[in-house]
Design a protein around this motif. Structure first.
Motif, short mmCIF file in Angstrom:
data_model
loop_
_atom_site.label_atom_id
_atom_site.label_comp_id
_atom_site.label_asym_id
_atom_site.label_seq_id
_atom_site.Cartn_x
_atom_site.Cartn_y
_atom_site.Cartn_z
N ASP A 25 0.80 -1.23 0.00
CA ASP A 25 0.00 0.00 0.00
C ASP A 25 0.83 1.28 0.00
OD1 ASP A 25 -3.16 -0.60 0.66
OD2 ASP A 25 -1.83 -2.18 1.35
N PRO B 34 2.11 4.62 -1.05
CA PRO B 34 1.26 5.53 -1.84
C PRO B 34 1.91 6.16 -3.05
CG PRO B 34 2.05 6.66 0.11
CD PRO B 34 2.53 5.25 0.22
N TYR C 23 -3.99 1.95 10.10
CA TYR C 23 -3.01 1.74 9.04
C TYR C 23 -2.65 3.05 8.35
CZ TYR C 23 -3.09 -3.38 9.21
OH TYR C 23 -2.94 -4.69 9.59
N HIS C 24 -3.65 3.89 8.09
CA HIS C 24 -3.36 5.20 7.48
C HIS C 24 -2.44 6.02 8.38
CE1 HIS C 24 -6.23 4.22 4.48
NE2 HIS C 24 -7.32 4.55 5.15
N MET D 284 1.14 4.54 8.44
CA MET D 284 1.87 4.89 7.23
C MET D 284 2.31 6.35 7.28
SD MET D 284 2.99 3.81 4.23
CE MET D 284 2.00 2.49 3.50
N ALA D 285 1.45 7.22 7.74
CA ALA D 285 1.80 8.64 7.84
C ALA D 285 2.99 8.85 8.76
CB ALA D 285 0.59 9.44 8.34
N ASP E 127 -1.16 13.21 3.20
CA ASP E 127 -2.19 12.61 2.35
C ASP E 127 -2.75 11.35 3.01
OD1 ASP E 127 -3.55 12.62 -0.28
OD2 ASP E 127 -2.52 10.70 -0.53
N CYS E 128 -1.88 10.57 3.65
CA CYS E 128 -2.34 9.37 4.36
C CYS E 128 -3.23 9.76 5.55
CB CYS E 128 -1.16 8.55 4.84
SG CYS E 128 -0.22 7.75 3.53
N LYS F 4 -6.98 10.45 5.00
CA LYS F 4 -7.90 9.34 4.77
C LYS F 4 -8.60 8.87 6.04
CE LYS F 4 -4.93 7.76 0.99
NZ LYS F 4 -4.01 6.70 0.52
#
Length: 320
Positions: free
Chosen positions: A18, A20, A63-64, A67-68, A117-118, A121
């Motif tokens: 995933d 990005p 998860y978002h 990742m961020a 951006d992550c 979400k």
């Protein structure tokens, strides 16, 4: 509750599937992938996921957020390496050393933007609170880096200033990773704040231990030649505590002019003469106790918090 190694593997799988970055503009995005593929312990995203699991489960928002956090952390590494003119990171050439200075700056910038951006979400009910924490943390990390750079030029630095610097540069992102993970899982504000304090104090203890191990650690245990901070004339807790106890020692100034190994051995012995090693261990233990005290205050059964306790114990009990 899963362990840190299990959660790390879980995030690593997510990262591989995933990530990005788009498929075009390879000269911009390939350096980003290069750094992320170079490895790392993934402590910050794992903490985010562990905090979410602590309060009900790892949902898509977790998860978002994870990742961020990982993208932001690696963005700071790219730019830190540029400022430090560092040739290596994780045993490989740094991004700017491999791809050039311009690529390093741009790739770092775009990685930081994708971190936001992550975050965007995340579900609306948590988004404002998460953004506020993330922005505060991002500003503090920059402030900590500036302090670290300032200290290289300052003649006098207090222990309190040094502790504040490592809190901002290192600890607050660990703390925010936990707090954000808890928030997106619906944790009560008080518990999320205790997780933040747990991570902050753990991070300070961890960095102080790094200072200690750099001087007193065994090469086969720490994976590098001890004495790097002494060779680089870095201001660490050990040097600052020596000055606090003994004042401006002529012998210290004389040692700093010696050849490398004579300097390292001489300064190390000076630390031992003034019991700086024991002072350092005491402060590390103090911050570790602060950390575990906040973990204990979280209103969940002790067995649910055990993986976090084990992770902190592992981070803070590396062999000397």
């Amino acid at each position: 509750m899963r362990s840190f190694p299990e959660i790390s593997i879980l995030f690593e799988q997510y990262l591989k599937t995933d990530l990005p970055f788009p498929g075009h503009q390879e000269r911009l995005y390939e350096p980003c992938r290069y750094l992320l593929d170079a490895g790392g312990k993934r402590v910050r995203p794992a903490l985010c996921l562990m905090a979410a699991e602590l309060f009900g489960g790892i949902n898509p928002d977790a998860y978002h957020a994870a990742m961020a956090v990982e993208l932001f952390h690696n963005f700071t590494l790219i730019h830190d390496d540029i400022m430090d003119k560092a040739p290596l990171r994780r045993g490989k050439p740094t991004v700017h050393a491999r791809y050039g200075l311009t690529a390093g700056i741009l790739s770092g910038d775009v990685m930081g933007i994708f971190a936001y951006d992550c975050l965007g979400k995340i579900r609306p009910e948590h988004l404002q609170k998460v953004f506020r924490i993330f922005n505060k943390t991002a500003i503090e990390v920059c402030e900590g880096q500036q302090w670290d750079m300032d200290f290289e030029e300052q003649e006098e630095v207090s222990i309190d200033e040094y502790l504040k610097m490592i809190e901002l540069k290192t600890s607050v992102l660990l703390a925010a990773s936990l707090q954000i993970g808890a928030i997106v899982a619906g944790a009560p504000d008080e518990d999320a704040q205790h997780l933040y304090e747990f991570g902050k104090n753990m991070g300070i203890a961890f960095q102080l231990q790094d200072d200690y191990l750099d001087t007193f650690g065994a090469e086969d245990k720490i994976g590098k030649k001890p004495g790097g901070d002494i060779r680089a004339n870095k201001k660490t807790f050990l040097t600052l505590k020596t000055r606090e106890i003994a004042g401006a020692l002529p012998v210290m100034e004389a040692l700093m002019q010696k050849e490398e190994e004579e300097k390292v051995n001489g300064v190390r012995q000076l630390y031992l003469d003034f019991n700086i090693d024991e002072h350092s261990k005491n402060v590390i233990n103090q911050y570790a106790e602060y950390s575990f005290a906040h973990l204990d205050k979280i209103s969940l059964p002790g067995e649910r918090k055990e993986p976090l306790r084990q992770l902190a114990a592992w981070l803070l009990n590396r062999q000397y």
